[in-house]
Scaffold this motif. Structure first.
Motif, PDB file in Angstrom:
ATOM      1  N   ALA A 190     -19.553 -14.341 -25.454  1.00 15.37           N
ATOM      2  CA  ALA A 190     -20.023 -13.369 -26.449  1.00 15.37           C
ATOM      3  C   ALA A 190     -18.838 -12.642 -27.097  1.00 15.37           C
ATOM      4  N   LEU A 191     -17.843 -12.285 -26.298  1.00 17.89           N
ATOM      5  CA  LEU A 191     -16.683 -11.568 -26.846  1.00 17.89           C
ATOM      6  C   LEU A 191     -15.922 -12.432 -27.852  1.00 17.89           C
ATOM      7  N   TYR A 192     -15.742 -13.697 -27.534  1.00 20.85           N
ATOM      8  CA  TYR A 192     -14.981 -14.567 -28.432  1.00 20.85           C
ATOM      9  C   TYR A 192     -15.819 -15.066 -29.603  1.00 20.85           C
ATOM     10  N   ALA A 193     -17.116 -14.790 -29.603  1.00 20.80           N
ATOM     11  CA  ALA A 193     -17.944 -15.115 -30.765  1.00 20.80           C
ATOM     12  C   ALA A 193     -17.798 -14.073 -31.867  1.00 20.80           C
ATOM     13  N   LEU A 194     -17.247 -12.910 -31.540  1.00 18.06           N
ATOM     14  CA  LEU A 194     -17.065 -11.846 -32.527  1.00 18.06           C
ATOM     15  C   LEU A 194     -15.911 -12.174 -33.484  1.00 18.06           C
ATOM     16  N   GLY A 230     -16.748  -1.108 -34.770  1.00 16.42           N
ATOM     17  CA  GLY A 230     -18.190  -1.234 -34.977  1.00 16.42           C
ATOM     18  C   GLY A 230     -18.537  -2.689 -35.228  1.00 16.42           C
ATOM     19  N   VAL A 231     -19.816  -3.001 -35.136  1.00 17.61           N
ATOM     20  CA  VAL A 231     -20.265  -4.383 -35.331  1.00 17.61           C
ATOM     21  C   VAL A 231     -21.433  -4.416 -36.309  1.00 17.61           C
ATOM     22  N   LEU A 284     -24.945  -6.068 -29.400  1.00 17.45           N
ATOM     23  CA  LEU A 284     -25.456  -7.329 -29.936  1.00 17.45           C
ATOM     24  C   LEU A 284     -26.191  -8.136 -28.870  1.00 17.45           C
ATOM     25  N   LEU A 285     -25.651  -8.168 -27.671  1.00 17.42           N
ATOM     26  CA  LEU A 285     -26.322  -8.909 -26.601  1.00 17.42           C
ATOM     27  C   LEU A 285     -27.692  -8.322 -26.300  1.00 17.42           C
ATOM     28  N   ARG A 286     -27.791  -7.006 -26.329  1.00 19.01           N
ATOM     29  CA  ARG A 286     -29.067  -6.358 -26.018  1.00 19.01           C
ATOM     30  C   ARG A 286     -29.995  -6.289 -27.233  1.00 19.01           C
ATOM     31  N   ASP A 287     -29.589  -6.942 -28.315  1.00 19.32           N
ATOM     32  CA  ASP A 287     -30.415  -7.019 -29.530  1.00 19.32           C
ATOM     33  C   ASP A 287     -30.856  -5.632 -29.992  1.00 19.32           C
ATOM     34  N   HIS A 288     -29.934  -4.696 -29.995  1.00 20.90           N
ATOM     35  CA  HIS A 288     -30.269  -3.330 -30.403  1.00 20.90           C
ATOM     36  C   HIS A 288     -30.756  -3.271 -31.843  1.00 20.90           C
ATOM     37  N   HIS A 289     -30.178  -4.082 -32.721  1.00 18.52           N
ATOM     38  CA  HIS A 289     -30.632  -4.025 -34.113  1.00 18.52           C
ATOM     39  C   HIS A 289     -32.054  -4.568 -34.252  1.00 18.52           C
TER      40      HIS A 289
END
Length: 386
Positions: free
Chosen positions: A23-27, A39-40, A72-77
Protein backbone atom coordinates in the motif's frame (compact mmCIF):
# COMPACT_ATOMS: atom_id res chain seq x y z
CA UNK A 1 12.40 18.92 -1.63
CA UNK A 2 14.65 16.38 0.06
CA UNK A 3 13.30 13.40 -1.85
CA UNK A 4 15.95 11.07 -0.42
CA UNK A 5 14.78 11.79 3.14
CA UNK A 6 11.11 11.39 2.19
CA UNK A 7 11.65 8.07 0.44
CA UNK A 8 13.92 6.86 3.25
CA UNK A 9 11.02 7.48 5.63
CA UNK A 10 8.69 5.43 3.42
CA UNK A 11 11.30 2.65 3.25
CA UNK A 12 11.53 2.68 7.05
CA UNK A 13 7.75 2.48 7.40
CA UNK A 14 7.56 -0.44 4.94
CA UNK A 15 10.50 -2.25 6.57
CA UNK A 16 9.20 -1.92 10.12
CA UNK A 17 5.66 -2.88 9.06
CA UNK A 18 6.06 -5.08 5.97
CA UNK A 19 2.33 -5.81 5.79
CA UNK A 20 1.85 -2.16 4.72
CA UNK A 21 4.59 -2.21 2.07
CA UNK A 22 2.39 -2.80 -0.99
CA UNK A 23 0.00 0.00 0.00
CA UNK A 24 2.82 2.43 0.84
CA UNK A 25 4.60 1.89 -2.47
CA UNK A 26 1.32 2.25 -4.38
CA UNK A 27 1.23 5.93 -3.37
CA UNK A 28 2.42 8.42 -5.99
CA UNK A 29 4.43 11.31 -4.53
CA UNK A 30 3.32 14.77 -5.68
CA UNK A 31 5.46 17.71 -4.36
CA UNK A 32 3.24 20.66 -3.43
CA UNK A 33 3.91 24.01 -1.78
CA UNK A 34 0.17 24.38 -1.11
CA UNK A 35 -0.25 21.40 1.21
CA UNK A 36 0.75 22.23 4.82
CA UNK A 37 2.24 18.82 5.66
CA UNK A 38 1.19 15.67 3.83
CA UNK A 39 -2.16 14.59 2.42
CA UNK A 40 -3.71 12.08 0.04
CA UNK A 41 -6.41 12.21 -2.58
CA UNK A 42 -8.83 9.39 -3.31
CA UNK A 43 -6.66 8.26 -6.25
CA UNK A 44 -3.75 7.30 -3.97
CA UNK A 45 -1.63 10.36 -4.74
CA UNK A 46 0.35 11.66 -1.77
CA UNK A 47 0.95 15.44 -1.71
CA UNK A 48 4.02 16.48 0.26
CA UNK A 49 5.32 19.84 1.52
CA UNK A 50 9.08 20.33 1.10
CA UNK A 51 9.19 22.41 4.28
CA UNK A 52 7.46 19.71 6.28
CA UNK A 53 9.96 17.10 5.06
CA UNK A 54 12.89 19.35 5.95
CA UNK A 55 11.82 20.03 9.56
CA UNK A 56 10.46 16.54 10.41
CA UNK A 57 12.70 13.67 11.61
CA UNK A 58 12.69 10.48 9.51
CA UNK A 59 10.98 8.45 12.24
CA UNK A 60 8.08 10.91 12.41
CA UNK A 61 7.88 11.10 8.61
CA UNK A 62 7.57 7.31 8.55
CA UNK A 63 4.66 7.54 11.00
CA UNK A 64 2.94 10.14 8.79
CA UNK A 65 3.34 7.85 5.77
CA UNK A 66 1.50 5.14 7.72
CA UNK A 67 -1.15 7.62 8.85
CA UNK A 68 -1.92 8.81 5.33
CA UNK A 69 -2.06 5.35 3.77
CA UNK A 70 -4.36 4.29 6.63
CA UNK A 71 -6.99 6.76 5.39
CA UNK A 72 -7.00 5.01 2.02
CA UNK A 73 -6.82 1.45 3.31
CA UNK A 74 -9.75 2.06 5.64
CA UNK A 75 -11.72 3.58 2.74
CA UNK A 76 -12.39 6.75 4.72
CA UNK A 77 -13.46 8.66 1.61
CA UNK A 78 -15.99 5.96 0.67
CA UNK A 79 -17.39 5.87 4.18
CA UNK A 80 -17.51 9.68 4.35
CA UNK A 81 -19.76 9.74 1.30
CA UNK A 82 -22.34 7.77 3.30
CA UNK A 83 -22.62 10.50 5.94
CA UNK A 84 -25.42 13.04 6.03
CA UNK A 85 -25.05 16.15 3.85
CA UNK A 86 -24.52 18.33 6.95
CA UNK A 87 -21.69 16.12 8.21
CA UNK A 88 -20.06 15.96 4.78
CA UNK A 89 -19.94 19.77 4.60
CA UNK A 90 -17.88 19.92 7.82
CA UNK A 91 -14.80 18.28 6.33
CA UNK A 92 -12.49 19.26 9.19
CA UNK A 93 -14.70 17.60 11.77
CA UNK A 94 -14.90 14.45 9.64
CA UNK A 95 -11.12 14.52 9.19
CA UNK A 96 -10.61 14.93 12.94
CA UNK A 97 -12.83 11.93 13.67
CA UNK A 98 -10.91 9.87 11.12
CA UNK A 99 -7.59 10.91 12.66
CA UNK A 100 -8.88 9.73 16.04
CA UNK A 101 -9.76 6.35 14.53
CA UNK A 102 -6.26 5.97 13.06
CA UNK A 103 -3.96 7.60 15.60
CA UNK A 104 -4.92 5.58 18.67
CA UNK A 105 -3.85 2.44 16.76
CA UNK A 106 -0.61 4.03 15.55
CA UNK A 107 0.29 5.28 19.03
CA UNK A 108 -0.43 1.83 20.48
CA UNK A 109 1.91 0.44 17.81
CA UNK A 110 4.71 2.71 19.01
CA UNK A 111 4.76 5.09 16.05
CA UNK A 112 6.15 8.58 16.92
CA UNK A 113 3.54 10.82 15.35
CA UNK A 114 4.43 14.53 15.18
CA UNK A 115 3.22 17.01 17.78
CA UNK A 116 -0.31 18.32 17.38
CA UNK A 117 -1.77 14.93 16.52
CA UNK A 118 -5.40 14.28 17.35
CA UNK A 119 -6.33 11.42 19.68
CA UNK A 120 -9.66 10.31 21.18
CA UNK A 121 -8.44 11.09 24.71
CA UNK A 122 -8.07 14.79 23.83
CA UNK A 123 -11.87 14.90 23.45
CA UNK A 124 -12.57 12.65 26.43
CA UNK A 125 -13.52 9.77 24.14
CA UNK A 126 -12.68 6.06 24.43
CA UNK A 127 -10.12 4.43 22.17
CA UNK A 128 -10.81 1.79 19.57
CA UNK A 129 -13.89 3.34 17.93
CA UNK A 130 -14.66 3.94 14.26
CA UNK A 131 -14.68 7.52 13.05
CA UNK A 132 -18.46 7.45 12.59
CA UNK A 133 -18.79 6.94 16.37
CA UNK A 134 -16.37 9.77 17.15
CA UNK A 135 -18.00 12.20 14.73
CA UNK A 136 -21.11 12.89 16.80
CA UNK A 137 -19.06 13.76 19.90
CA UNK A 138 -16.63 16.19 18.25
CA UNK A 139 -17.18 19.97 18.24
CA UNK A 140 -17.92 21.64 14.88
CA UNK A 141 -14.82 22.28 12.72
CA UNK A 142 -12.12 21.40 15.27
CA UNK A 143 -8.66 22.70 14.40
CA UNK A 144 -6.89 20.07 12.32
CA UNK A 145 -4.91 19.81 9.11
CA UNK A 146 -6.58 18.71 5.89
CA UNK A 147 -5.68 15.15 4.86
CA UNK A 148 -7.42 15.54 1.50
CA UNK A 149 -10.15 13.76 -0.42
CA UNK A 150 -8.55 10.42 0.42
CA UNK A 151 -9.92 11.07 3.91
CA UNK A 152 -13.06 13.21 3.91
CA UNK A 153 -13.94 12.77 0.17
CA UNK A 154 -14.00 16.54 -0.52
CA UNK A 155 -11.29 17.72 -2.98
CA UNK A 156 -8.68 19.91 -1.28
CA UNK A 157 -7.41 23.08 -3.03
CA UNK A 158 -3.94 21.56 -3.44
CA UNK A 159 -5.10 18.37 -5.18
CA UNK A 160 -4.31 17.62 -8.82
CA UNK A 161 -7.16 17.87 -11.31
CA UNK A 162 -5.80 14.84 -13.14
CA UNK A 163 -4.34 16.79 -16.06
CA UNK A 164 -0.79 16.83 -14.66
CA UNK A 165 -0.21 13.23 -15.70
CA UNK A 166 0.15 11.87 -12.15
CA UNK A 167 -0.48 8.15 -11.78
CA UNK A 168 -3.79 7.21 -10.18
CA UNK A 169 -5.03 4.04 -8.53
CA UNK A 170 -8.47 2.92 -9.68
CA UNK A 171 -11.28 1.51 -7.55
CA UNK A 172 -10.62 -2.13 -8.44
CA UNK A 173 -6.89 -1.83 -7.80
CA UNK A 174 -7.57 -0.09 -4.48
CA UNK A 175 -9.79 -2.96 -3.35
CA UNK A 176 -7.08 -5.44 -4.37
CA UNK A 177 -4.53 -3.48 -2.33
CA UNK A 178 -6.82 -3.52 0.71
CA UNK A 179 -7.32 -7.27 0.48
CA UNK A 180 -3.63 -7.95 -0.11
CA UNK A 181 -2.75 -5.80 2.92
CA UNK A 182 -5.33 -7.57 5.09
CA UNK A 183 -3.94 -10.97 4.07
CA UNK A 184 -0.40 -9.76 4.81
CA UNK A 185 -1.56 -8.63 8.27
CA UNK A 186 -3.10 -12.02 8.97
CA UNK A 187 0.14 -13.74 7.90
CA UNK A 188 2.09 -11.34 10.15
CA UNK A 189 -0.08 -12.31 13.13
CA UNK A 190 0.47 -16.01 12.43
CA UNK A 191 4.24 -15.45 12.28
CA UNK A 192 4.72 -12.95 15.11
CA UNK A 193 1.40 -12.82 16.93
CA UNK A 194 1.23 -9.04 17.30
CA UNK A 195 -0.87 -6.41 15.54
CA UNK A 196 -2.69 -3.34 16.90
CA UNK A 197 -6.33 -4.06 17.71
CA UNK A 198 -7.70 -1.57 15.19
CA UNK A 199 -5.71 -3.08 12.32
CA UNK A 200 -6.72 -6.57 13.41
CA UNK A 201 -10.42 -5.66 13.31
CA UNK A 202 -9.95 -3.95 9.95
CA UNK A 203 -8.23 -6.99 8.42
CA UNK A 204 -10.94 -9.31 9.73
CA UNK A 205 -13.63 -7.08 8.25
CA UNK A 206 -11.93 -6.98 4.84
CA UNK A 207 -11.38 -10.73 4.68
CA UNK A 208 -14.63 -11.72 6.40
CA UNK A 209 -17.04 -8.81 5.87
CA UNK A 210 -19.94 -8.49 8.29
CA UNK A 211 -23.31 -8.82 6.60
CA UNK A 212 -26.23 -6.88 8.03
CA UNK A 213 -28.29 -9.55 9.76
CA UNK A 214 -31.47 -7.56 9.14
CA UNK A 215 -31.02 -7.87 5.39
CA UNK A 216 -30.23 -11.59 5.67
CA UNK A 217 -33.24 -12.17 7.93
CA UNK A 218 -35.55 -10.23 5.64
CA UNK A 219 -34.32 -12.21 2.65
CA UNK A 220 -34.78 -15.56 4.40
CA UNK A 221 -38.30 -14.77 5.61
CA UNK A 222 -39.37 -13.30 2.25
CA UNK A 223 -38.03 -16.34 0.40
CA UNK A 224 -39.79 -18.73 2.75
CA UNK A 225 -43.04 -16.75 2.46
CA UNK A 226 -42.81 -16.70 -1.34
CA UNK A 227 -42.15 -20.43 -1.38
CA UNK A 228 -45.19 -21.14 0.82
CA UNK A 229 -47.42 -18.71 -1.09
CA UNK A 230 -46.48 -20.45 -4.33
CA UNK A 231 -48.32 -23.58 -3.25
CA UNK A 232 -51.39 -22.82 -5.39
CA UNK A 233 -54.36 -25.14 -5.52
CA UNK A 234 -57.86 -25.30 -7.03
CA UNK A 235 -60.96 -24.34 -5.05
CA UNK A 236 -64.72 -24.40 -5.76
CA UNK A 237 -65.39 -21.73 -3.13
CA UNK A 238 -64.77 -19.15 -5.80
CA UNK A 239 -65.75 -20.56 -9.22
CA UNK A 240 -63.64 -19.68 -12.21
CA UNK A 241 -64.89 -16.85 -14.44
CA UNK A 242 -64.59 -19.23 -17.38
CA UNK A 243 -67.55 -21.19 -16.00
CA UNK A 244 -69.90 -18.66 -17.67
CA UNK A 245 -68.78 -19.96 -21.06
CA UNK A 246 -69.76 -23.53 -20.22
CA UNK A 247 -73.46 -23.89 -19.46
CA UNK A 248 -74.09 -26.23 -16.54
CA UNK A 249 -70.40 -26.68 -15.70
CA UNK A 250 -68.74 -25.13 -12.67
CA UNK A 251 -64.95 -24.79 -12.96
CA UNK A 252 -62.72 -24.28 -9.91
CA UNK A 253 -60.43 -21.25 -9.66
CA UNK A 254 -56.82 -21.17 -8.58
CA UNK A 255 -56.10 -19.92 -5.08
CA UNK A 256 -52.82 -18.68 -3.63
CA UNK A 257 -53.03 -19.23 0.14
CA UNK A 258 -51.45 -16.72 2.50
CA UNK A 259 -48.74 -18.57 4.44
CA UNK A 260 -49.18 -19.21 8.14
CA UNK A 261 -46.18 -18.40 10.30
CA UNK A 262 -45.18 -19.66 13.75
CA UNK A 263 -42.52 -17.71 15.66
CA UNK A 264 -40.89 -19.77 18.41
CA UNK A 265 -39.03 -17.56 20.91
CA UNK A 266 -36.36 -18.91 23.24
CA UNK A 267 -37.13 -17.32 26.62
CA UNK A 268 -34.61 -19.35 28.60
CA UNK A 269 -32.36 -17.68 31.17
CA UNK A 270 -29.43 -17.42 28.73
CA UNK A 271 -31.26 -15.13 26.32
CA UNK A 272 -30.90 -11.35 26.44
CA UNK A 273 -34.21 -9.47 26.27
CA UNK A 274 -32.90 -6.55 24.13
CA UNK A 275 -31.62 -8.98 21.49
CA UNK A 276 -34.90 -10.91 21.50
CA UNK A 277 -36.89 -7.71 21.14
CA UNK A 278 -34.73 -6.45 18.25
CA UNK A 279 -34.90 -9.72 16.31
CA UNK A 280 -38.62 -10.13 16.95
CA UNK A 281 -39.36 -6.60 15.80
CA UNK A 282 -37.48 -7.30 12.56
CA UNK A 283 -39.37 -10.57 12.02
CA UNK A 284 -42.77 -8.98 12.53
CA UNK A 285 -41.77 -6.04 10.32
CA UNK A 286 -40.77 -8.34 7.47
CA UNK A 287 -43.94 -10.39 7.81
CA UNK A 288 -46.01 -7.23 7.69
CA UNK A 289 -44.20 -6.12 4.53
CA UNK A 290 -45.05 -9.35 2.73
CA UNK A 291 -48.66 -9.15 3.88
CA UNK A 292 -48.59 -11.81 6.61
CA UNK A 293 -50.17 -10.61 9.82
CA UNK A 294 -53.22 -10.91 12.01
CA UNK A 295 -54.44 -14.46 12.55
CA UNK A 296 -51.79 -15.86 10.23
CA UNK A 297 -49.00 -15.38 12.82
CA UNK A 298 -48.67 -17.45 15.99
CA UNK A 299 -46.01 -16.75 18.63
CA UNK A 300 -44.86 -19.41 21.08
CA UNK A 301 -42.71 -18.45 24.08
CA UNK A 302 -40.60 -21.47 24.94
CA UNK A 303 -37.74 -22.52 27.19
CA UNK A 304 -37.81 -26.21 28.12
CA UNK A 305 -41.58 -26.13 27.72
CA UNK A 306 -44.08 -23.98 25.84
CA UNK A 307 -45.03 -21.11 28.16
CA UNK A 308 -47.53 -19.19 26.02
CA UNK A 309 -49.21 -19.27 22.63
CA UNK A 310 -50.75 -16.15 21.12
CA UNK A 311 -51.76 -14.54 17.84
CA UNK A 312 -50.22 -11.12 17.30
CA UNK A 313 -50.03 -8.26 14.83
CA UNK A 314 -46.98 -6.50 16.31
CA UNK A 315 -44.00 -7.19 18.55
CA UNK A 316 -45.46 -4.96 21.27
CA UNK A 317 -48.34 -7.39 21.83
CA UNK A 318 -46.02 -10.19 22.91
CA UNK A 319 -45.41 -11.06 26.55
CA UNK A 320 -42.27 -13.11 27.09
CA UNK A 321 -42.31 -15.67 29.86
CA UNK A 322 -40.14 -18.56 30.88
CA UNK A 323 -36.50 -18.37 31.89
CA UNK A 324 -35.64 -22.00 32.54
CA UNK A 325 -33.76 -24.52 30.41
CA UNK A 326 -33.70 -24.60 26.63
CA UNK A 327 -35.30 -27.05 24.19
CA UNK A 328 -36.62 -25.49 21.01
CA UNK A 329 -37.81 -28.91 19.80
CA UNK A 330 -40.74 -28.52 22.16
CA UNK A 331 -41.78 -25.24 20.55
CA UNK A 332 -41.33 -26.56 17.01
CA UNK A 333 -43.39 -29.66 17.85
CA UNK A 334 -46.12 -27.55 19.45
CA UNK A 335 -46.24 -25.28 16.41
CA UNK A 336 -46.63 -28.24 14.05
CA UNK A 337 -49.28 -29.81 16.28
CA UNK A 338 -51.47 -26.72 16.22
CA UNK A 339 -54.92 -26.69 14.66
CA UNK A 340 -53.60 -24.70 11.71
CA UNK A 341 -50.28 -26.13 10.64
CA UNK A 342 -47.69 -23.40 9.81
CA UNK A 343 -45.96 -23.11 6.45
CA UNK A 344 -42.98 -21.31 8.04
CA UNK A 345 -41.44 -21.61 11.50
CA UNK A 346 -39.04 -18.88 12.67
CA UNK A 347 -37.04 -19.80 15.78
CA UNK A 348 -35.35 -17.00 17.79
CA UNK A 349 -32.71 -18.62 20.02
CA UNK A 350 -29.14 -18.36 21.32
CA UNK A 351 -28.50 -21.75 19.75
CA UNK A 352 -27.88 -23.62 23.01
CA UNK A 353 -30.66 -26.09 22.29
CA UNK A 354 -31.15 -29.53 20.78
CA UNK A 355 -32.74 -29.56 17.32
CA UNK A 356 -35.16 -32.03 15.70
CA UNK A 357 -33.43 -35.06 14.23
CA UNK A 358 -35.16 -34.66 10.90
CA UNK A 359 -36.39 -31.82 8.71
CA UNK A 360 -39.94 -30.72 9.59
CA UNK A 361 -42.56 -30.61 6.87
CA UNK A 362 -42.29 -26.81 6.51
CA UNK A 363 -39.64 -24.12 6.07
CA UNK A 364 -37.58 -23.59 9.24
CA UNK A 365 -35.59 -20.36 9.74
CA UNK A 366 -33.33 -20.17 12.82
CA UNK A 367 -32.34 -16.70 14.03
CA UNK A 368 -29.24 -17.35 16.17
CA UNK A 369 -28.74 -14.49 18.64
CA UNK A 370 -25.29 -13.72 20.03
CA UNK A 371 -21.73 -14.12 18.68
CA UNK A 372 -21.18 -17.40 20.56
CA UNK A 373 -24.35 -19.11 19.35
CA UNK A 374 -23.57 -22.69 18.25
CA UNK A 375 -24.35 -23.60 14.67
CA UNK A 376 -27.71 -25.12 13.79
CA UNK A 377 -27.95 -28.31 11.67
CA UNK A 378 -27.10 -27.75 8.00
CA UNK A 379 -30.71 -28.27 6.87
CA UNK A 380 -31.86 -25.28 8.96
CA UNK A 381 -31.88 -21.86 7.23
CA UNK A 382 -29.72 -19.79 9.57
CA UNK A 383 -29.40 -16.04 10.24
CA UNK A 384 -26.89 -14.79 12.84
CA UNK A 385 -27.65 -11.71 14.95
CA UNK A 386 -24.88 -9.95 16.84
Amino acid sequence: MDTTKLLAARYRAATDRPYLASALYALTVVPSDAVPTMGVDRHWRCYVSAGFVERTPVAELAAVWVHEVAHLLRDHHGRAELLSAADQRDRYRVNAAQDCEINDDLIADGLPLPAGRLEPRLFGLPEGQLFEAYLAALPPSPRTHDCGSGAHAQPAPWESDGRAGHTRVGTVEAEALRRHTAEAMRAHVRARGTLPGGWQRWADEVLEPTVDWRQVLAGAVREAAAWAAGAVDYTYRRPSRRSAALRGVVLPSLRRPLPRVAVVIDTSGSMGEPEIAAALAEVTGVLREVGIQGNHVTVLACDADVQAVSRVTSAGQITLSGGGGTDMRVGITAALAGRERPDIIVVLTDGHTPWPEETPSCRLVAVLIGPSAPAAPPWVETVRVG
